[in-house]
Design a protein around this motif. Structure first.
Motif, PDB file in Angstrom:
ATOM      1  N   GLY A  25       0.851  -1.178   0.000  1.00 20.96           N
ATOM      2  CA  GLY A  25       0.000   0.000   0.000  1.00 20.96           C
ATOM      3  C   GLY A  25       0.887   1.228   0.000  1.00 20.96           C
ATOM      4  O   GLY A  25       1.709   1.418  -0.890  1.00 20.96           O
ATOM      5  N   ASP A  26       0.771   2.072   1.022  1.00 16.74           N
ATOM      6  CA  ASP A  26       1.634   3.261   1.105  1.00 16.74           C
ATOM      7  C   ASP A  26       2.677   3.121   2.208  1.00 16.74           C
ATOM      8  O   ASP A  26       3.294   4.103   2.612  1.00 16.74           O
ATOM      9  N   ILE A  27       2.889   1.902   2.690  1.00 15.13           N
ATOM     10  CA  ILE A  27       3.860   1.645   3.751  1.00 15.13           C
ATOM     11  C   ILE A  27       5.025   0.828   3.199  1.00 15.13           C
ATOM     12  O   ILE A  27       4.815  -0.182   2.522  1.00 15.13           O
ATOM     13  N   VAL A  28       6.253   1.267   3.469  1.00 19.57           N
ATOM     14  CA  VAL A  28       7.457   0.602   2.959  1.00 19.57           C
ATOM     15  C   VAL A  28       8.123  -0.170   4.092  1.00 19.57           C
ATOM     16  O   VAL A  28       8.391   0.377   5.171  1.00 19.57           O
ATOM     17  N   LEU A  29       8.377  -1.460   3.842  1.00 18.19           N
ATOM     18  CA  LEU A  29       9.001  -2.331   4.828  1.00 18.19           C
ATOM     19  C   LEU A  29      10.314  -2.879   4.285  1.00 18.19           C
ATOM     20  O   LEU A  29      10.450  -3.140   3.085  1.00 18.19           O
ATOM     21  N   ARG A  30      11.247  -3.086   5.187  1.00 19.17           N
ATOM     22  CA  ARG A  30      12.565  -3.650   4.864  1.00 19.17           C
ATOM     23  C   ARG A  30      12.704  -4.950   5.652  1.00 19.17           C
ATOM     24  O   ARG A  30      12.654  -4.942   6.888  1.00 19.17           O
ATOM     25  N   ARG A  31      12.867  -6.060   4.912  1.00 16.82           N
ATOM     26  CA  ARG A  31      12.884  -7.376   5.565  1.00 16.82           C
ATOM     27  C   ARG A  31      14.010  -8.238   5.010  1.00 16.82           C
ATOM     28  O   ARG A  31      14.391  -8.112   3.838  1.00 16.82           O
ATOM     29  N   ARG A  48      16.979   3.703   3.806  1.00 19.00           N
ATOM     30  CA  ARG A  48      17.224   4.202   5.171  1.00 19.00           C
ATOM     31  C   ARG A  48      15.957   4.729   5.818  1.00 19.00           C
ATOM     32  O   ARG A  48      15.863   4.751   7.047  1.00 19.00           O
ATOM     33  N   GLN A  49      14.991   5.135   5.003  1.00 25.31           N
ATOM     34  CA  GLN A  49      13.770   5.733   5.535  1.00 25.31           C
ATOM     35  C   GLN A  49      12.577   4.773   5.507  1.00 25.31           C
ATOM     36  O   GLN A  49      11.431   5.211   5.644  1.00 25.31           O
ATOM     37  N   ALA A  50      12.820   3.493   5.339  1.00 27.42           N
ATOM     38  CA  ALA A  50      11.721   2.524   5.350  1.00 27.42           C
ATOM     39  C   ALA A  50      10.901   2.681   6.634  1.00 27.42           C
ATOM     40  O   ALA A  50      11.449   2.900   7.721  1.00 27.42           O
ATOM     41  N   ASP A  51       9.585   2.572   6.500  1.00 25.66           N
ATOM     42  CA  ASP A  51       8.707   2.758   7.656  1.00 25.66           C
ATOM     43  C   ASP A  51       8.940   1.700   8.722  1.00 25.66           C
ATOM     44  O   ASP A  51       8.820   1.963   9.914  1.00 25.66           O
ATOM     45  N   GLY A  52       9.266   0.471   8.289  1.00 27.52           N
ATOM     46  CA  GLY A  52       9.532  -0.607   9.230  1.00 27.52           C
ATOM     47  C   GLY A  52      10.726  -1.417   8.758  1.00 27.52           C
ATOM     48  O   GLY A  52      10.906  -1.633   7.558  1.00 27.52           O
ATOM     49  N   HIS A  53      11.564  -1.856   9.690  1.00 31.02           N
ATOM     50  CA  HIS A  53      12.767  -2.627   9.363  1.00 31.02           C
ATOM     51  C   HIS A  53      12.852  -3.811  10.317  1.00 31.02           C
ATOM     52  O   HIS A  53      12.888  -3.633  11.539  1.00 31.02           O
ATOM     53  N   TYR A  54      12.839  -5.023   9.760  1.00 32.76           N
ATOM     54  CA  TYR A  54      12.974  -6.225  10.583  1.00 32.76           C
ATOM     55  C   TYR A  54      14.447  -6.594  10.663  1.00 32.76           C
ATOM     56  O   TYR A  54      15.103  -6.853   9.642  1.00 32.76           O
ATOM     57  N   HIS A  55      14.980  -6.643  11.875  1.00 30.44           N
ATOM     58  CA  HIS A  55      16.384  -6.973  12.115  1.00 30.44           C
ATOM     59  C   HIS A  55      16.468  -8.410  12.608  1.00 30.44           C
ATOM     60  O   HIS A  55      15.919  -8.738  13.660  1.00 30.44           O
ATOM     61  N   ARG A  56      17.161  -9.229  11.854  1.00 27.54           N
ATOM     62  CA  ARG A  56      17.336 -10.613  12.281  1.00 27.54           C
ATOM     63  C   ARG A  56      18.403 -10.694  13.362  1.00 27.54           C
ATOM     64  O   ARG A  56      19.451 -10.052  13.271  1.00 27.54           O
ATOM     65  N   SER A  57      18.131 -11.517  14.388  1.00 24.10           N
ATOM     66  CA  SER A  57      19.081 -11.715  15.474  1.00 24.10           C
ATOM     67  C   SER A  57      20.007 -12.884  15.159  1.00 24.10           C
ATOM     68  O   SER A  57      19.590 -13.878  14.566  1.00 24.10           O
ATOM     69  N   SER A  58      21.255 -12.770  15.544  1.00 28.50           N
ATOM     70  CA  SER A  58      22.220 -13.854  15.316  1.00 28.50           C
ATOM     71  C   SER A  58      21.875 -15.086  16.137  1.00 28.50           C
ATOM     72  O   SER A  58      22.310 -16.196  15.828  1.00 28.50           O
ATOM     73  N   SER A  59      21.068 -14.917  17.186  1.00 28.01           N
ATOM     74  CA  SER A  59      20.684 -16.046  18.031  1.00 28.01           C
ATOM     75  C   SER A  59      19.333 -16.628  17.630  1.00 28.01           C
ATOM     76  O   SER A  59      18.806 -17.510  18.298  1.00 28.01           O
ATOM     77  N   GLY A  61      15.390 -15.592  15.397  1.00 32.55           N
ATOM     78  CA  GLY A  61      14.311 -14.619  15.511  1.00 32.55           C
ATOM     79  C   GLY A  61      14.776 -13.233  15.116  1.00 32.55           C
ATOM     80  O   GLY A  61      15.681 -13.062  14.303  1.00 32.55           O
ATOM     81  N   GLY A  62      14.148 -12.224  15.688  1.00 27.63           N
ATOM     82  CA  GLY A  62      14.493 -10.855  15.368  1.00 27.63           C
ATOM     83  C   GLY A  62      13.451  -9.906  15.905  1.00 27.63           C
ATOM     84  O   GLY A  62      12.597 -10.283  16.707  1.00 27.63           O
ATOM     85  N   ASN A  63      13.534  -8.641  15.455  1.00 27.47           N
ATOM     86  CA  ASN A  63      12.572  -7.647  15.932  1.00 27.47           C
ATOM     87  C   ASN A  63      12.417  -6.533  14.900  1.00 27.47           C
ATOM     88  O   ASN A  63      13.289  -6.307  14.051  1.00 27.47           O
ATOM     89  N   TRP A  64      11.288  -5.850  14.984  1.00 33.24           N
ATOM     90  CA  TRP A  64      10.996  -4.717  14.113  1.00 33.24           C
ATOM     91  C   TRP A  64      11.392  -3.410  14.793  1.00 33.24           C
ATOM     92  O   TRP A  64      11.236  -3.250  16.012  1.00 33.24           O
ATOM     93  N   THR A  88       4.518  -9.172  11.619  1.00 36.05           N
ATOM     94  CA  THR A  88       4.463 -10.137  12.710  1.00 36.05           C
ATOM     95  C   THR A  88       5.835 -10.319  13.356  1.00 36.05           C
ATOM     96  O   THR A  88       6.857  -9.899  12.804  1.00 36.05           O
ATOM     97  N   ASN A  89       5.845 -10.976  14.494  1.00 33.38           N
ATOM     98  CA  ASN A  89       7.101 -11.169  15.224  1.00 33.38           C
ATOM     99  C   ASN A  89       8.081 -12.056  14.484  1.00 33.38           C
ATOM    100  O   ASN A  89       9.258 -12.094  14.833  1.00 33.38           O
ATOM    101  N   PHE A  90       7.602 -12.818  13.495  1.00 34.79           N
ATOM    102  CA  PHE A  90       8.505 -13.706  12.754  1.00 34.79           C
ATOM    103  C   PHE A  90       8.730 -13.191  11.336  1.00 34.79           C
ATOM    104  O   PHE A  90       8.856 -13.962  10.397  1.00 34.79           O
ATOM    105  N   LYS A  91       8.737 -11.871  11.171  1.00 35.69           N
ATOM    106  CA  LYS A  91       9.106 -11.090   9.975  1.00 35.69           C
ATOM    107  C   LYS A  91       8.048 -11.061   8.885  1.00 35.69           C
ATOM    108  O   LYS A  91       8.101 -10.204   7.982  1.00 35.69           O
ATOM    109  N   HIS A  92       7.073 -11.979   8.912  1.00 29.64           N
ATOM    110  CA  HIS A  92       6.087 -12.018   7.839  1.00 29.64           C
ATOM    111  C   HIS A  92       5.042 -10.913   8.003  1.00 29.64           C
ATOM    112  O   HIS A  92       4.968 -10.244   9.044  1.00 29.64           O
ATOM    113  N   THR A  93       4.207 -10.772   6.973  1.00 33.09           N
ATOM    114  CA  THR A  93       3.186  -9.720   6.969  1.00 33.09           C
ATOM    115  C   THR A  93       1.773 -10.296   6.855  1.00 33.09           C
ATOM    116  O   THR A  93       0.810  -9.543   6.817  1.00 33.09           O
TER     117      THR A  93
END
Length: 289
Positions: A25-31, A48-59, A61-64, A88-93
């Motif tokens: 839609g009008d929201i930009v995500l980086r995954r 750099r200006q993505a509305d949401g960025h999911y960061h994968r953890s080396s251990s 999972g990850g977080n937004w 979602t908490n597991f990077k999917h939408t």
């Protein structure tokens, strides 16, 4: 390579360095995406200006992280089909946009059948194939083991004006459900499935795609009607090729019912580079009748 290229509300803007930049839609995500092993050419302002960025953890999972406050969920459309999108908490939408390629095909097949069609959608997630089938006029049985995903599918149906459509929602183990349908003598003209690479059943049963997919396909032959329309299998399992899927469908369905097979890769066009992101494989068996 077959591509889902008719989207208006979704766009794969750019890829590189193990990540993808997408517009929902009008929201930009980086995954992250494990298929993207090529480098990022330039980390532009849009990255750099993505509305949401999911960061994968080396251990694991990850977080937004978010540049601005986003709605808890928002809506996008593909033709008459409407979907709620939510990080979602597991990077999917909640949606795999490449599957639009299959939605369009199954809608054409169902509409062109000229007869009532019952569709069984297994591992049905948030209901993309369920909505496509129902919108084309089919009666649908939607089965997924995750209660939250089944509820999400119901909400998507309401959004799409299909709240009163003949859709039966089942929260259950897919394998046990198919066994019960065999005993009940229920049959379907079309079967759709998107099986996982690995999983465990309620009784501790182990599902490993490479070992379990063919026996499961065989079990589904008994719930396919005498006038079948199609069987569609999607897979995101690394190492399963379109040729392997072709062979499985040939042995399970074509030897008994004739018909034709079409198997291949699905991808999404990448706007900035003109390249294609591979997004798994599909296998279709369809009746010639």
């Amino acid at each position: 390579m077959q591509m889902a290229k008719d989207w208006q509300d979704y766009e794969l803007i750019d890829t590189g360095g193990g990540e993808k930049l997408e517009r929902w839609g009008d929201i930009v995500l980086r995954r992250p995406d494990p298929q993207i092993i090529w480098p990022l050419q330039a980390e532009t302002g849009m990255w750099r200006q993505a509305d949401g960025h999911y960061h994968r953890s080396s251990s694991g999972g990850g977080n937004w992280t978010f540049k601005r406050t986003l709605p808890e969920r928002w809506q996008i459309s593909y033709g008459p089909l409407k979907f709620h999108i939510k990080p979602t908490n597991f990077k999917h939408t909640g949606l795999f946009p490449e599957q639009a390629f299959n939605w369009s095909w199954m809608m054409d097949k169902i509409r062109g059948a000229g007869r009532p069609i019952r569709v069984l959608n297994l591992f049905a997630y948030t209901g993309g194939a369920t909505l496509a089938s129902a919108a084309a006029g089919a009666e649908v049985c939607h089965v997924d083991a995750a209660k939250g995903m089944v509820q999400w599918a119901k909400e998507n149906a309401q959004l799409s004006g299909l709240g009163e459509a003949p859709i039966r929602y089942i929260t259950d183990d897919v394998f046990k459900f198919v066994e019960r349908e065999q005993r009940r003598g229920r049959q379907y003209e079309a079967i759709i499935m998107d099986p996982p690479s690995y999983g465990r059943g309620p009784g501790g049963e182990v599902w490993k795609l490479e070992e379990s997919l063919y026996p499961f396909l065989e079990s589904c032959t008994s719930i396919l009607s005498d006038r079948p329309l199609f069987v569609l299998v999607n897979s995101y399992t690394t190492g399963i090729s379109p040729t392997v899927l072709n062979n499985l469908l040939h042995m399970a369905f074509r030897r008994k019912h004739g018909g034709s097979l079409n198997c291949g890769e699905i991808g999404l066009p990448i706007t900035n580079s003109g390249m294609v992101l591979p997004c798994g494989i599909f296998g279709r068996w369809e009746s010639n009748a």
